[in-house]
Design a protein around this motif. Structure first.
Motif, short mmCIF file in Angstrom:
data_model
loop_
_atom_site.label_atom_id
_atom_site.label_comp_id
_atom_site.label_asym_id
_atom_site.label_seq_id
_atom_site.Cartn_x
_atom_site.Cartn_y
_atom_site.Cartn_z
N SER A 96 -1.16 -13.36 13.09
CA SER A 96 -1.75 -12.36 13.99
C SER A 96 -2.30 -11.19 13.19
O SER A 96 -2.11 -11.10 11.97
N ASN A 97 -2.96 -10.30 13.88
CA ASN A 97 -3.55 -9.11 13.28
C ASN A 97 -2.49 -8.30 12.55
O ASN A 97 -1.43 -8.05 13.09
N GLY A 98 -2.76 -7.93 11.30
CA GLY A 98 -1.82 -7.11 10.55
C GLY A 98 -0.74 -7.90 9.85
O GLY A 98 0.18 -7.33 9.27
N ALA A 99 -0.83 -9.24 9.88
CA ALA A 99 0.22 -10.07 9.27
C ALA A 99 0.18 -10.00 7.73
O ALA A 99 1.18 -10.26 7.07
N GLY A 100 -0.98 -9.64 7.19
CA GLY A 100 -1.09 -9.57 5.72
C GLY A 100 -2.05 -10.59 5.14
O GLY A 100 -2.07 -10.80 3.92
N LYS A 101 -2.86 -11.21 5.97
CA LYS A 101 -3.77 -12.26 5.49
C LYS A 101 -4.82 -11.69 4.53
O LYS A 101 -5.00 -12.19 3.42
N SER A 102 -5.50 -10.65 4.98
CA SER A 102 -6.56 -10.07 4.13
C SER A 102 -5.98 -9.50 2.84
O SER A 102 -6.59 -9.60 1.77
N THR A 103 -4.80 -8.90 2.95
CA THR A 103 -4.15 -8.35 1.76
C THR A 103 -3.92 -9.46 0.73
O THR A 103 -4.18 -9.28 -0.46
N TYR A 108 0.89 -1.17 0.00
CA TYR A 108 0.00 0.00 0.00
C TYR A 108 0.92 1.21 0.00
O TYR A 108 1.50 1.55 1.03
N GLU A 115 -13.54 -10.02 4.87
CA GLU A 115 -13.44 -9.68 6.29
C GLU A 115 -14.48 -8.61 6.62
O GLU A 115 -14.72 -7.69 5.84
N ALA A 137 2.93 -4.92 2.56
CA ALA A 137 2.09 -5.70 3.47
C ALA A 137 2.33 -7.19 3.32
O ALA A 137 2.19 -7.96 4.27
N1 LIG Z 1 -5.90 0.07 2.91
C1 LIG Z 1 -4.71 0.01 3.53
N2 LIG Z 1 -3.84 1.04 3.42
C2 LIG Z 1 -2.64 1.00 4.01
N3 LIG Z 1 -2.19 -0.04 4.74
C3 LIG Z 1 -3.00 -1.08 4.88
C4 LIG Z 1 -4.30 -1.12 4.28
N4 LIG Z 1 -4.89 -2.31 4.59
C5 LIG Z 1 -3.98 -2.98 5.35
N5 LIG Z 1 -2.87 -2.25 5.52
C6 LIG Z 1 -1.66 -2.66 6.27
O1 LIG Z 1 -1.18 -3.84 5.69
C7 LIG Z 1 -0.79 -4.77 6.69
C8 LIG Z 1 -1.54 -6.06 6.51
O2 LIG Z 1 -2.92 -5.84 6.74
P1 LIG Z 1 -3.99 -7.00 6.55
O3 LIG Z 1 -3.73 -7.68 5.28
O4 LIG Z 1 -5.33 -6.39 6.73
O5 LIG Z 1 -3.68 -7.94 7.77
P2 LIG Z 1 -4.50 -9.11 8.43
O6 LIG Z 1 -5.66 -9.42 7.55
O7 LIG Z 1 -3.53 -10.24 8.52
O8 LIG Z 1 -4.91 -8.64 9.78
C9 LIG Z 1 -1.03 -4.08 8.02
O9 LIG Z 1 0.16 -3.54 8.47
C10 LIG Z 1 -2.02 -3.02 7.70
O10 LIG Z 1 -1.84 -1.90 8.54
#
Ligand SMILES: Nc1ncnc2c1ncn2[C@@H]1O[C@H](COP(=O)(O)OP(=O)(O)O)[C@@H](O)[C@H]1O
Ligand SMILES: [Mg+2]
Lengths: 346, 237
Positions: free
Chosen positions: B38-45, B14, B86, B19
């Motif tokens: 864990s939270n913020g690991a990059g799963k959703s990304t 991003y 999510e 990420a």
């Molecule tokens: N839209 C966004 N803009 C900037 N950074 C993002 C955005 N979405 C997620 N991030 C960052 O990317 C990293 C991975 O996020 P995410 O994939 O949501 O993690 P998870 O699903 O594992 O909790 C995190 O550090 C988060 O802060």
């Protein structure tokens, strides 16, 4: 998570109470004023009310374009009024210049129908083009960028109108007959009947499109959550184009009817009517289609009553009355008549 | 035989924030694969990139042997990938039934759609009572059921679930996981992202552990559940 965090607590807040009491007083004054006017001359009251609704129908058609675009991409499309203005010119061009019609009769009516189709297609297509080239690339930009672009597009369209129509007003002959029918002491012009005969089917068609078809469902889904819509397989770009096409087509229809009923075209017409139509959309609750129609009819009605009634303030106060009512309504109901304060996104 | 989904060396950013970095994973036909972290690991990304909502900076995604990383979100659906994102992201202003119909947006086979609607309503009988209700007025658990049911209405070859148990009461969490197993037994391949690592490892065949955008561990889910490192970091051991 799913509750309504915006809802106020059920306890009575003194500020709230003051607001309610003053709202009730204002409401009562309006009802008394309407009642007095109605009793003075019921026939005239209904005549001017219908006259007002006639203009209101045009406001409603234009307001729908503002509200649909806002609903789907949260953009106030400042150029929408100017699109309507180009619709009036296209209608004059088709009916008078191309088809040479200047009076009622079978050929005139046919020209009216042709102009309706051409003007709707022209404005719908133009609106799609504007979105494609001016707004689409700014969709992820900060909100101010597309807003300023819309103002820019408005100037471009006005410039086109200026080249097309000249710097002054132009007068046109109408193919709609002048007469009126009388029901008791109530007068209804043929123009009014034509406007409703065009507007009502268009509104029904729009309602059907939005609520009953797949394309309409895609529109509503895209308006709520673009990424979720993509995950359904919805082509978001195409859905937004479709929305611009619909909004533009309605402005095109309004353009034809304005040109035929009022009989004038001018390059700066879009500013004035666009502002009133935008106000209608806000009054009804921007983003809400029924609200836009309601807002347009209401503003038309208010103007009609104010301008035409014995105890009204008269035409020179028309705009002031409309905006005073808008401001009052915004105080009592900030989201508009049918708008929601709480967003549906969780 | 090559995998149904093949992610290779995926890097997603991003702006300047990277990420996901150099991530590779496979999902084979018929499997449940889980991606935990864990939270913020990059799963959703990762999931959003697979579905075409985000564009990778580098690396590739192949589905059924075909590169899909250049496709838009709606095009990956046409290929057979449906995701329940999510936070549910149901269409709150539309009815439950309209949400289900939108899940089958690209399908034309009316009879089959009707059959699938019966199937998902069988999985989540609670939804049947609420078909004409606005989806946004339902409870969180019901909305989650709808999000999964809606994704299933696309009759996916690969079903992606991003934290389907998030914020749900324990009873509902159990129900969701039981349903995930049921769906898989009907032949749908599933890629499951969860913070509830214990439950995810229990239903999955294989697992990947993601940490700060990189795959840290991967392998058989049952074995990973016994791994001391995993237990310490994710299973509260
Ligand atoms: N839209 C966004 N803009 C900037 N950074 C993002 C955005 N979405 C997620 N991030 C960052 O990317 C990293 C991975 O996020 P995410 O994939 O949501 O993690 P998870 O699903 O594992 O909790 C995190 O550090 C988060 O802060
Ligand atoms: Mg996540």
């Amino acid at each position: 998570m799913t509750g309504a965090p915006g809802r106020s607590a059920p306890t009575i807040d003194p500020k709230d109470l003051t607001l309610k009491i003053s709202g009730a007083i204002i409401g009562l004054v309006i009802v008394l004023w309407l009642g007095k006017n109605f009793l003075y001359d019921p026939g005239q009251f209904l005549t001017v009310a219908i006259q007002g609704l006639k203009n209101g129908a045009l406001y409603a058609l234009i307001a729908l374009g503002y509200t649909m675009v806002y609903g789907i991409i949260q953009l106030i499309n400042f150029a929408h009024g100017d699109l309507f203005m180009l619709g009036t010119m296209m209608s004059a061009f088709v009916i008078t210049t191309v088809l040479g019609q200047s009076s009622p009769g079978p050929a005139g009516y046919a020209a009216f129908v042709v102009a309706l189709v051409v003007s709707m297609a022209f404005c719908g297509g133009l609106n799609v083009g504007i979105e494609r080239f001016a707004y689409r690339r700014l969709r992820r930009a900060p909100k101010l960028a597309p807003l300023i672009t819309a103002v820019g597009v408005s100037f471009v369209l006005q410039f086109i109108g200026l080249r097309w129509n000249g710097s002054g007003q132009k007068q046109w002959q109408s193919v709609i007959p002048d007469g009126q029918i009388n029901i008791g002491s109530v007068e209804i012009d043929v123009q009014t009947i034509i406007i409703f005969a065009v507007t009502i089917p268009l509104l029904l068609l729009l309602t059907w499109l939005v609520t009953r078809t797949k394309q309409g469902r895609a529109m509503r889904a895209t308006a709520q959550d673009q990424d979720a819509a993509r995950l359904m397989g919805i082509n978001v770009d195409r859905t937004i184009s479709f929305t611009f096409a619909l909004g533009g087509a309605l402005a095109g229809a309004a353009g034809l009817m304005y040109q035929q009923v009022v009989g004038t075209t001018a390059y700066n017409l879009g500013f004035q009517l666009g502002l009133i139509a935008f106000t209608s959309a806000v009054l009804g609750g921007i983003g809400n289609l029924t609200g836009a129609v309601l807002g347009g009819l209401l503003i038309g009605l208010i103007q009609g009553l104010n301008d035409g009634l014995v105890y009204g303030l008269g035409q020179q106060w028309s705009q002031s009355v409309v905006f005073t009512i808008l401001i009052l309504l915004m105080v009592f109901k900030p989201a508009g008549l049918l708008g929601k304060n709480v967003t549906e996104k969780v | 035989m090559s995998a149904l989904l093949e992610v290779r060396d995926l890097t997603v950013a991003y702006g300047n924030i990277v990420a996901v970095q150099g991530l590779s994973l496979d999902v084979h036909e018929g499997e449940i694969v889980t991606l935990i972290g864990s939270n913020g690991a990059g799963k959703s990304t990762t999931l959003r990139t697979i579905s075409g909502l985000l564009k990778a900076r580098s690396g590739s995604v192949a589905f059924n042997g075909e590169r899909i990383d250049h496709l838009e979100g709606h095009e990956t659906v046409a290929k057979g990938i449906c995701q329940s994102p999510e936070g549910r992201r149901i269409f709150g202003g539309l009815t439950v039934d309209e949400n289900l119909e939108l899940g089958a947006f690209l399908r034309k086979d009316k009879a089959e759609i009707a059959a699938d609607r019966e199937y998902v309503l069988g999985l989540f009988p609670r939804l049947r009572e609420r078909l004409t209700q606005k989806a946004g007025t339902m409870s969180g658990g019901e909305q989650q059921m709808l999000a999964v049911a809606r994704a299933l209405m696309g009759r996916p070859r690969l079903l992606i679930l991003d934290e389907p148990s998030m914020g749900l009461a324990p009873v509902l969490v159990d129900l969701i996981f039981e349903t995930i197993v049921k769906i898989n037994e009907q032949g749908t391949t599933i890629l499951l992202v969860e913070q509830n690592a214990l439950a995810a490892l229990r239903v999955a065949k294989r697992a990947y552990v993601l940490e700060s955008g990189k795959i840290k561990l991967s392998g058989d889910a049952a074995e990973l559940a016994k791994d001391p490192e995993v237990i310490k970091a994710y299973l509260g051991g």
